[in-house]
Design a protein around this motif. Structure first.
Motif, PDB file in Angstrom:
ATOM      1  N   ARG A  45       0.844  -1.208   0.000  1.00 48.07           N
ATOM      2  CA  ARG A  45       0.000   0.000   0.000  1.00 48.07           C
ATOM      3  C   ARG A  45       0.866   1.240   0.000  1.00 48.07           C
ATOM      4  NH1 ARG A  45      -5.295  -0.313   3.321  1.00 48.07           N
ATOM      5  NH2 ARG A  45      -5.033   1.906   2.941  1.00 48.07           N
ATOM      6  N   ASP A  59       0.073   5.164   0.744  1.00 52.67           N
ATOM      7  CA  ASP A  59      -1.014   6.018   1.198  1.00 52.67           C
ATOM      8  C   ASP A  59      -0.581   7.468   1.316  1.00 52.67           C
ATOM      9  OD1 ASP A  59      -2.756   3.895   1.379  1.00 52.67           O
ATOM     10  OD2 ASP A  59      -2.187   3.425   3.447  1.00 52.67           O
ATOM     11  N   ARG A  60      -1.552   8.335   1.044  1.00 49.14           N
ATOM     12  CA  ARG A  60      -1.434   9.791   1.310  1.00 49.14           C
ATOM     13  C   ARG A  60      -0.222  10.415   0.628  1.00 49.14           C
ATOM     14  NH1 ARG A  60      -5.353  11.293   4.218  1.00 49.14           N
ATOM     15  NH2 ARG A  60      -6.417   9.852   5.598  1.00 49.14           N
ATOM     16  N   ARG A  72      -7.350   6.072  -5.090  1.00 49.25           N
ATOM     17  CA  ARG A  72      -8.383   6.594  -4.190  1.00 49.25           C
ATOM     18  C   ARG A  72      -7.901   7.952  -3.697  1.00 49.25           C
ATOM     19  NH1 ARG A  72      -7.893   1.307  -3.017  1.00 49.25           N
ATOM     20  NH2 ARG A  72      -6.465   1.768  -1.324  1.00 49.25           N
ATOM     21  N   LYS A  73      -8.794   8.938  -3.814  1.00 46.74           N
ATOM     22  CA  LYS A  73      -8.401  10.311  -3.453  1.00 46.74           C
ATOM     23  C   LYS A  73      -8.880  10.626  -2.041  1.00 46.74           C
ATOM     24  CE  LYS A  73      -8.184  14.878  -5.487  1.00 46.74           C
ATOM     25  NZ  LYS A  73      -8.454  15.673  -6.672  1.00 46.74           N
ATOM     26  N   ASN A  74      -7.994  11.132  -1.226  1.00 50.10           N
ATOM     27  CA  ASN A  74      -8.356  11.543   0.131  1.00 50.10           C
ATOM     28  C   ASN A  74      -8.886  12.977   0.119  1.00 50.10           C
ATOM     29  OD1 ASN A  74      -7.434   9.194   1.762  1.00 50.10           O
ATOM     30  ND2 ASN A  74      -5.490   9.694   0.772  1.00 50.10           N
ATOM     31  N   ASN A  80      -4.239   7.353  -2.492  1.00 48.65           N
ATOM     32  CA  ASN A  80      -3.856   6.018  -2.030  1.00 48.65           C
ATOM     33  C   ASN A  80      -3.858   5.097  -3.242  1.00 48.65           C
ATOM     34  OD1 ASN A  80      -4.234   7.110   0.508  1.00 48.65           O
ATOM     35  ND2 ASN A  80      -5.697   5.574   1.211  1.00 48.65           N
TER      36      ASN A  80
HETATM   37  C1  LIG Z   1      -5.908   5.964   2.520  1.00 48.75           C
HETATM   38  O1  LIG Z   1      -5.140   5.274   3.494  1.00 48.75           O
HETATM   39  C2  LIG Z   1      -5.286   5.712   4.832  1.00 48.75           C
HETATM   40  C3  LIG Z   1      -4.408   4.838   5.727  1.00 48.75           C
HETATM   41  O2  LIG Z   1      -3.075   5.143   5.592  1.00 48.75           O
HETATM   42  C4  LIG Z   1      -6.741   5.625   5.275  1.00 48.75           C
HETATM   43  O3  LIG Z   1      -6.895   6.154   6.590  1.00 48.75           O
HETATM   44  C5  LIG Z   1      -7.615   6.384   4.302  1.00 48.75           C
HETATM   45  O4  LIG Z   1      -8.981   6.218   4.649  1.00 48.75           O
HETATM   46  C6  LIG Z   1      -7.391   5.882   2.874  1.00 48.75           C
HETATM   47  N1  LIG Z   1      -8.167   6.699   1.973  1.00 48.75           N
HETATM   48  C7  LIG Z   1      -9.038   6.201   1.091  1.00 48.75           C
HETATM   49  C8  LIG Z   1      -9.752   7.209   0.256  1.00 48.75           C
HETATM   50  O5  LIG Z   1      -9.243   5.015   0.974  1.00 48.75           O
END
Ligand SMILES: *[C@@H]1O[C@H](CO)[C@@H](O)[C@H](O)[C@H]1NC(C)=O
Ligand SMILES: *[C@@H]1O[C@H](CO)[C@@H](O)[C@H](O)[C@H]1NC(C)=O
Ligand SMILES: *[C@@H]1O[C@H](CO)[C@@H](O)[C@H](O)[C@H]1NC(C)=O
Length: 422
Positions: free
Chosen positions: A297, A299-300, A328-330, A336
């Protein structure tokens, strides 16, 4: 008491004396003086219309020479070469613009002066604005300087001379300078960044405005109304630091910033770029039975593109069976992404296999590596899933713990009861 104080005082005097002697001994005299800097330059003329024009505009370019006069530099007396006043060449191969700089000292002057010896090429362009006004733009890696120049004769008068085939020498003065060093920046999310912009000239007659452009849209930045933004105001009468400071940088702050200085109806500006670079947080996990699924993974992170490489015992996995998730967009604009590799268990009796997920991203100087080791469980304790093996051993240890706890509570209660009896 008094004697001790005096002793300390004398000691301090002695230290100061020694210090000043040391400074003097080091001292070749530091001198400041004016030099001329000669730069090969391009005269860029923008015309409306014409064939093959871009948005109705055409550019013509001509080789010229720009001489910056009265640039003050500091140096140790012995190191500076004797000054030779610049004299325009007699054969006048090219048109020359001789610009006397009225402001300074300029901290970047030394870099311009030594650029040629250092093998750096100085970029230089000069363009007329109107009447007798010109803008000169001089740049090096990490440095950009714009100068407002006023010539003694107007452009129209010059054109007449040019048509007569004369190579002219045009005297000018430089009254305003705007510089930026460096003109491009990168920042992490939530970091602070200072976008450098400095001005020289008569500050009382100048107005500074900042603009922001992103994805084709622009707006003015109002530092007094935006809590995360401030503009440096430090400066004397003739030099000011008007850098824009952004605190707690967001993905949406990425874009182009323009430091605009207006003085007497003219504008000169510096264009700065801010890019956001947030490194990925990398983790690896393992799941499955006869075939194991390894998920790496990231992430961010920002910007979008991230690259996965899977290695087995240090070499690329042959014929890898890889699935990549969609981005996947935060909510903070970061992304991510994960990559899943399906691998067979090692054959019975062989060494454990070490898999490595190597993640490359523009924010990273070196890829981030995450390792996982896969071994065939012992024949006896073999269960279809390594994962279940861990889970069940966790459950067993939890049961042992609970039993031990119950036992100790029971023992305590028993003790208490016996004490009561006594
Ligand atoms: C991306 O990963 C983080 C964990 O590092 C998680 O908290 C977050 O929800 C994830 N975002 C999405 C959009 O899945
Ligand atoms: C003058 O211009 C010519 C081309 O027009 C160029 O080759 C030459 O290097 C220029 N000389 C200087 C001193 O800039
Ligand atoms: C030369 O530069 C200094 C500032 O460094 C300025 O005070 C002076 O007026 C300039 N001289 C001329 C002739 O413009």
């Amino acid at each position: 008491m008094l004697g001790m104080k005096r002793g300390k005082y004398l000691l301090l005097m002695l230290i100061l004396l020694l210090h000043s002697l040391a400074v003097q001994c080091q001292g070749k005299p530091v001198v400041q003086r004016a030099v001329d800097i000669v730069l090969p330059c391009e005269y860029v003329l923008m015309k409306e219309g014409g064939r093959g024009s871009l948005g109705g505009l055409t550019f013509s370019r001509e080789r010229v020479t720009l001489v910056l006069r009265n640039i003050s530099v500091t140096g140790e007396g012995e190191e500076l070469d004797p000054i030779t006043e610049y004299e325009a060449p007699k054969d006048k191969e090219n048109t020359t613009y001789q610009a006397t700089v009225r402001v300074g000292p300029l901290p970047f002057a030394e870099r311009l002066l030594h650029a040629e010896c250092e093998g750096e090429e100085v970029g230089c362009e000069i363009s007329p604005i109107y009447g007798e006004f010109y803008v000169a733009h001089v740049y090096l890696p990490e440095l950009s300087v714009s100068m407002m120049c006023q010539a003694e004769v107007s452009m129209e008068e010059q054109d007449v001379l040019k048509e007569q085939g004369e190579k002219t020498v045009t005297p000018m003065t430089v009254d305003y300078i705007v510089s930026s060093s460096p003109p491009s920046h990168h920042s992490h999310i939530s970091g602070d960044v200072s976008l450098n912009c400095e001005v020289w000239g008569d500050l009382d007659r100048m107005e500074v405005e900042w603009y922001f452009q992103s994805e084709g849209r622009g707006r003015r930045v109002f530092p007094s109304e935006e809590p995360r933004v401030s503009v440096g105001q430090e400066g004397q009468k003739s030099k000011g630091d008007v850098s824009l400071v952004l605190r707690g940088v967001l993905v949406s702050d990425e874009g182009t910033y323009i430091c605009t200085v207006s003085a007497e109806q003219h504008k000169i500006q510096q264009i700065l770029k801010l890019g956001i670079r947030e490194p990925p947080r990398v983790s690896i996990s393992q799941r499955g039975g006869r075939e194991t699924r390894l998920t790496c993974r990231t992430d961010r992170y920002y910007p979008l593109d991230v690259e996965f490489d899977w290695l087995l015992n240090g070499s690329p996995v042959p014929d890898p069976d890889i699935e990549t998730s969609s981005h996947r967009k935060n909510s903070d604009g970061t992304y991510n992404l994960s990559s899943t590799l399906t691998v067979p268990l090692p054959a019975a009796g062989s060494d454990p296999h070490t898999y490595t997920c190597s993640v490359s991203h523009v924010s990273l100087a070196e890829p981030i590596l995450a390792h996982v080791s896969i071994a065939l469980p012992d024949a006896e304790s073999y269960t279809p899933s390594g994962y279940r093996l861990i889970v069940s051993s966790t459950i067993i240890s939890a049961i042992i713990f609970i039993v031990a706890l119950a036992k100790s509570i029971w023992a305590k209660q028993k003790q208490g009861a016996e004490k009561k009896k006594e």
